[in-house]
Design a protein around this motif. Structure first.
Motif, mmCIF file in Angstrom:
data_model
loop_
_atom_site.group_PDB
_atom_site.id
_atom_site.type_symbol
_atom_site.label_atom_id
_atom_site.label_comp_id
_atom_site.label_asym_id
_atom_site.label_seq_id
_atom_site.Cartn_x
_atom_site.Cartn_y
_atom_site.Cartn_z
ATOM 1 N N LYS A 1 -35.092 5.476 124.534
ATOM 2 C CA LYS A 1 -35.387 5.877 123.151
ATOM 3 C C LYS A 1 -34.109 6.215 122.392
ATOM 4 C CE LYS A 1 -40.074 7.556 123.699
ATOM 5 N NZ LYS A 1 -40.943 8.747 123.738
ATOM 6 N N ALA A 2 -33.164 6.837 123.078
ATOM 7 C CA ALA A 2 -31.903 7.212 122.423
ATOM 8 C C ALA A 2 -31.134 5.979 121.939
ATOM 9 C CB ALA A 2 -31.040 8.024 123.376
ATOM 10 N N LEU A 3 -31.381 4.831 122.567
ATOM 11 C CA LEU A 3 -30.730 3.584 122.161
ATOM 12 C C LEU A 3 -31.595 2.776 121.201
ATOM 13 C CD1 LEU A 3 -29.211 2.399 125.569
ATOM 14 C CD2 LEU A 3 -28.043 3.523 123.667
ATOM 15 N N ASN A 4 -32.753 3.346 120.824
ATOM 16 C CA ASN A 4 -33.687 2.683 119.910
ATOM 17 C C ASN A 4 -34.167 1.334 120.464
ATOM 18 O OD1 ASN A 4 -35.250 2.701 117.587
ATOM 19 N ND2 ASN A 4 -33.703 1.620 116.385
ATOM 20 N N VAL A 5 -34.426 1.303 121.770
ATOM 21 C CA VAL A 5 -34.929 0.094 122.413
ATOM 22 C C VAL A 5 -36.449 0.077 122.292
ATOM 23 C CG1 VAL A 5 -35.196 -1.129 124.614
ATOM 24 C CG2 VAL A 5 -33.000 -0.075 124.010
ATOM 25 N N ARG A 6 -36.984 -1.009 121.756
ATOM 26 C CA ARG A 6 -38.425 -1.115 121.531
ATOM 27 C C ARG A 6 -39.102 -2.171 122.384
ATOM 28 N NH1 ARG A 6 -37.161 -0.277 115.501
ATOM 29 N NH2 ARG A 6 -37.557 1.941 115.297
ATOM 30 N N SER A 7 -38.283 -2.972 123.094
ATOM 31 C CA SER A 7 -38.899 -4.017 123.918
ATOM 32 C C SER A 7 -37.994 -4.379 125.090
ATOM 33 C CB SER A 7 -39.186 -5.273 123.089
ATOM 34 O OG SER A 7 -37.988 -5.890 122.685
ATOM 35 N N GLN A 8 -38.621 -4.949 126.095
ATOM 36 C CA GLN A 8 -37.875 -5.494 127.216
ATOM 37 C C GLN A 8 -37.118 -6.726 126.735
ATOM 38 O OE1 GLN A 8 -41.150 -5.762 126.805
ATOM 39 N NE2 GLN A 8 -41.478 -7.968 126.861
ATOM 40 N N SER A 9 -36.252 -7.242 127.554
ATOM 41 C CA SER A 9 -35.385 -8.396 127.262
ATOM 42 C C SER A 9 -34.415 -8.101 126.119
ATOM 43 C CB SER A 9 -36.182 -9.682 127.000
ATOM 44 O OG SER A 9 -36.808 -9.672 125.735
ATOM 45 N N THR A 10 -34.086 -6.817 125.955
ATOM 46 C CA THR A 10 -33.115 -6.406 124.951
ATOM 47 C C THR A 10 -31.736 -6.332 125.599
ATOM 48 O OG1 THR A 10 -34.754 -5.134 123.714
ATOM 49 C CG2 THR A 10 -32.447 -4.548 123.367
ATOM 50 N N LEU A 11 -30.765 -6.905 124.925
ATOM 51 C CA LEU A 11 -29.365 -6.852 125.348
ATOM 52 C C LEU A 11 -28.586 -6.131 124.261
ATOM 53 C CD1 LEU A 11 -28.956 -10.586 126.486
ATOM 54 C CD2 LEU A 11 -29.500 -8.601 127.919
ATOM 55 N N ILE A 12 -27.779 -5.143 124.668
ATOM 56 C CA ILE A 12 -26.967 -4.388 123.719
ATOM 57 C C ILE A 12 -25.528 -4.378 124.234
ATOM 58 C CG2 ILE A 12 -26.680 -2.209 122.477
ATOM 59 C CD1 ILE A 12 -29.545 -1.473 123.447
ATOM 60 N N VAL A 13 -24.578 -4.703 123.361
ATOM 61 C CA VAL A 13 -23.170 -4.661 123.757
ATOM 62 C C VAL A 13 -22.447 -3.573 122.968
ATOM 63 C CG1 VAL A 13 -22.957 -7.037 124.592
ATOM 64 C CG2 VAL A 13 -22.567 -6.549 122.182
ATOM 65 N N PHE A 14 -21.568 -2.875 123.686
ATOM 66 C CA PHE A 14 -20.765 -1.793 123.129
ATOM 67 C C PHE A 14 -19.310 -2.035 123.476
ATOM 68 C CE2 PHE A 14 -24.844 0.165 124.131
ATOM 69 C CZ PHE A 14 -25.093 1.028 123.075
ATOM 70 N N LYS A 15 -18.446 -1.511 122.646
ATOM 71 C CA LYS A 15 -17.031 -1.351 122.991
ATOM 72 C C LYS A 15 -16.785 0.138 122.829
ATOM 73 C CE LYS A 15 -12.804 -2.722 123.890
ATOM 74 N NZ LYS A 15 -12.389 -3.619 124.932
ATOM 75 N N GLY A 16 -16.671 0.816 123.969
ATOM 76 C CA GLY A 16 -16.624 2.267 123.932
ATOM 77 C C GLY A 16 -17.936 2.788 123.382
ATOM 78 N N GLY A 17 -17.881 3.699 122.430
ATOM 79 C CA GLY A 17 -19.093 4.285 121.869
ATOM 80 C C GLY A 17 -19.699 3.504 120.723
ATOM 81 N N LYS A 18 -19.072 2.413 120.309
ATOM 82 C CA LYS A 18 -19.551 1.659 119.153
ATOM 83 C C LYS A 18 -20.435 0.486 119.579
ATOM 84 C CE LYS A 18 -18.102 -0.771 115.051
ATOM 85 N NZ LYS A 18 -17.085 -1.530 114.400
ATOM 86 N N GLU A 19 -21.669 0.479 119.072
ATOM 87 C CA GLU A 19 -22.539 -0.678 119.320
ATOM 88 C C GLU A 19 -22.050 -1.841 118.472
ATOM 89 O OE1 GLU A 19 -27.099 -2.155 118.553
ATOM 90 O OE2 GLU A 19 -26.826 -0.069 119.175
ATOM 91 N N LEU A 20 -21.853 -2.993 119.128
ATOM 92 C CA LEU A 20 -21.338 -4.173 118.443
ATOM 93 C C LEU A 20 -22.426 -5.171 118.078
ATOM 94 C CD1 LEU A 20 -18.202 -4.805 120.680
ATOM 95 C CD2 LEU A 20 -18.317 -3.586 118.499
#
Length: 130
Positions: A91-110
């Motif tokens: 929830k903290a990453l605001n993920v609402r569904s499976q098959s979600t990919l999130i990339v970060f560089k350090g603390g910044k979501e890209l």
């Protein structure tokens, strides 16, 4: 005879080490603490949110495994998060569904995607972390 055994053992060791990619990304189980630590270290990060029953997730997995074995992603940290059992953490990453990919560089979501099974676009996402 001992020298032949030692030579053979050395060759076997070299063959085994050669079969493991020396410069592959590091895969870890997702926890908020592990993600925060990698972010604090400024690491390039991929969070892979999967569900065991998800056919799209099963299609993404071999693509991710193949790509993260490439030397250019040797510093990438991949966190595997289970959509069904880690909903509260996600929830903290605001993920609402499976098959979600999130990339970060350090603390910044890209970037993020949901349901993407294109190797080209997934590689493009990972390249943003370099």
């Amino acid at each position: 005879m001992t020298m032949i055994r030692a030579l053979f053992a050395g060759l076997v060791a070299i063959a085994l080490l050669g079969s493991v990619p020396a410069s592959a990304a590091e895969w870890k189980e997702f926890t908020p603490e592990a993600l925060a630590a990698a972010q604090a270290d400024g690491k390039p990060i991929l969070v892979d949110v999967f569900a065991a029953w998800c056919s799209v997730c099963r299609a993404q997995n071999p693509i991710l495994v193949k790509l993260t074995r490439e030397p250019k992603y040797r510093d990438l940290v991949v966190f595997k998060a289970d959509f069904d059992t880690q909903k509260d953490d996600l929830k903290a990453l605001n993920v609402r569904s499976q098959s979600t990919l999130i990339v970060f560089k350090g603390g910044k979501e890209l970037d993020r995607s949901a349901g993407d099974t294109s190797q080209i676009s997934i590689e493009g996402m990972l390249d943003k972390t370099l």
